[in-house]
Design a protein around this motif. Structure first.
Motif, mmCIF file in Angstrom:
data_model
loop_
_atom_site.group_PDB
_atom_site.id
_atom_site.type_symbol
_atom_site.label_atom_id
_atom_site.label_comp_id
_atom_site.label_asym_id
_atom_site.label_seq_id
_atom_site.Cartn_x
_atom_site.Cartn_y
_atom_site.Cartn_z
ATOM 1 N N TYR A 178 80.945 -1.850 -8.481
ATOM 2 C CA TYR A 178 79.676 -1.113 -8.419
ATOM 3 C C TYR A 178 79.907 0.224 -7.720
ATOM 4 O O TYR A 178 80.396 0.265 -6.584
ATOM 5 C CB TYR A 178 78.612 -1.912 -7.653
ATOM 6 C CG TYR A 178 78.106 -3.127 -8.391
ATOM 7 C CD1 TYR A 178 77.035 -3.033 -9.282
ATOM 8 C CD2 TYR A 178 78.703 -4.376 -8.211
ATOM 9 C CE1 TYR A 178 76.572 -4.149 -9.962
ATOM 10 C CE2 TYR A 178 78.252 -5.496 -8.886
ATOM 11 C CZ TYR A 178 77.183 -5.374 -9.766
ATOM 12 O OH TYR A 178 76.725 -6.472 -10.445
ATOM 13 N N HIS A 192 77.911 3.670 -6.611
ATOM 14 C CA HIS A 192 76.609 4.326 -6.434
ATOM 15 C C HIS A 192 76.787 5.840 -6.528
ATOM 16 O O HIS A 192 77.645 6.411 -5.875
ATOM 17 C CB HIS A 192 76.023 3.946 -5.066
ATOM 18 C CG HIS A 192 74.609 4.414 -4.876
ATOM 19 N ND1 HIS A 192 74.289 5.724 -4.589
ATOM 20 C CD2 HIS A 192 73.440 3.740 -4.934
ATOM 21 C CE1 HIS A 192 72.978 5.826 -4.471
ATOM 22 N NE2 HIS A 192 72.439 4.642 -4.673
ATOM 23 N N HIS A 212 67.753 0.374 -5.512
ATOM 24 C CA HIS A 212 68.940 0.715 -6.278
ATOM 25 C C HIS A 212 68.973 -0.091 -7.577
ATOM 26 O O HIS A 212 68.678 -1.297 -7.587
ATOM 27 C CB HIS A 212 70.185 0.442 -5.440
ATOM 28 C CG HIS A 212 70.041 0.922 -4.022
ATOM 29 N ND1 HIS A 212 70.164 2.242 -3.674
ATOM 30 C CD2 HIS A 212 69.723 0.242 -2.883
ATOM 31 C CE1 HIS A 212 69.957 2.366 -2.371
ATOM 32 N NE2 HIS A 212 69.683 1.180 -1.878
ATOM 33 N N LEU A 266 77.742 -2.885 -3.303
ATOM 34 C CA LEU A 266 78.376 -1.621 -3.647
ATOM 35 C C LEU A 266 79.790 -1.523 -3.087
ATOM 36 O O LEU A 266 80.060 -1.912 -1.952
ATOM 37 C CB LEU A 266 77.535 -0.458 -3.127
ATOM 38 C CG LEU A 266 76.104 -0.386 -3.681
ATOM 39 C CD1 LEU A 266 75.303 0.667 -2.945
ATOM 40 C CD2 LEU A 266 76.119 -0.101 -5.181
ATOM 41 N N VAL A 289 80.148 4.593 -2.605
ATOM 42 C CA VAL A 289 78.894 5.346 -2.579
ATOM 43 C C VAL A 289 79.217 6.833 -2.473
ATOM 44 O O VAL A 289 79.861 7.270 -1.506
ATOM 45 C CB VAL A 289 77.996 4.945 -1.383
ATOM 46 C CG1 VAL A 289 76.707 5.776 -1.396
ATOM 47 C CG2 VAL A 289 77.665 3.459 -1.424
ATOM 48 N N CYS A 346 74.979 -1.186 3.686
ATOM 49 C CA CYS A 346 76.141 -1.500 2.851
ATOM 50 C C CYS A 346 77.135 -2.356 3.625
ATOM 51 O O CYS A 346 77.117 -2.396 4.858
ATOM 52 C CB CYS A 346 76.820 -0.211 2.374
ATOM 53 S SG CYS A 346 75.785 0.789 1.281
#
Length: 200
Positions: A47, A49, A92, A122, A125, A153
């Motif tokens: 993932y 971001h 998100h 995540l 980022v 996070c």
């Protein structure tokens, strides 16, 4: 000068610097930054971001970065946020072919729908900023939303700032405990690392 006043002065200066860029200068800086992004070691993320730019403020154009990330990490899911300015909250969502985007009151393209993603999921980022110092402390727009988000996070998440300019000559004054330093910042000239690595 108080910390708040110092940060406000930095914000004013760097907003003006970005605004003063000609379209051609902005394009050249943005392209060089995107090329530096190719050198980032992001591991094997599931993932990622990403933020989308406020075009009116000459923010880093991350639309091409999204294409680059999809090419480099075809199995990864890109994630976008929806911000609630009044409360400081962020939600998100996975960014897929079915995601509908709409600009919010600040001019930020945001998802109107999609599968929710939790901050703890995540792996990477990308973080917007106005300026940063040699320790990885950033100066944003002053609302503290990203600091709150980054604290949610998981430990070890890779936080990557994107800046059209190099670091401040002096440290960000009295960075408080709520500030979350970045692991790295990408500029048009190089990638700066701040956590357990040396600058390239």
């Amino acid at each position: 000068m108080s910390t708040n006043s110092a940060k406000q002065a930095i914000r004013k200066t760097y907003l003006a610097k970005r605004k003063a860029l000609s379209p051609e200068a902005f394009r050249q800086l943005n392209n060089a930054l995107l090329e530096q992004c190719r050198h980032l070691d992001l591991g094997d993320p599931a993932y990622i971001h990403l933020f989308l730019p406020i075009a009116a403020r000459n923010e880093v154009d991350t639309w091409p970065l999204a294409d680059q990330l999809r090419e480099r990490f075809p199995e990864a899911t890109l994630v976008l946020s929806r911000s609630f300015i009044a409360t400081g909250d962020m939600q998100h969502f996975a960014w897929t072919a079915g995601t509908t985007l709409a600009e919010n009151a600040l001019g930020i393209p945001e998802p109107e729908n999609g599968e929710p993603v939790q901050p703890a999921q995540l792996d990477v980022v990308f973080v917007p900023l106005l300026a940063f110092d040699a320790a990885g402390h950033r100066v944003g727009y002053g609302k503290g939303m990203y600091d709150g988000f980054l604290r949610q996070c998981r430990p070890g998440v890779r936080t990557v700032g994107l800046s059209l300019f190099g670091p401040l000559e002096a440290p960000v004054a009295d960075a408080w405990d709520g500030d979350v330093p970045l692991h790295s910042v990408v500029t048009p000239e190089k990638v700066y690392y701040f956590t357990d690595t040396k600058n390239e």
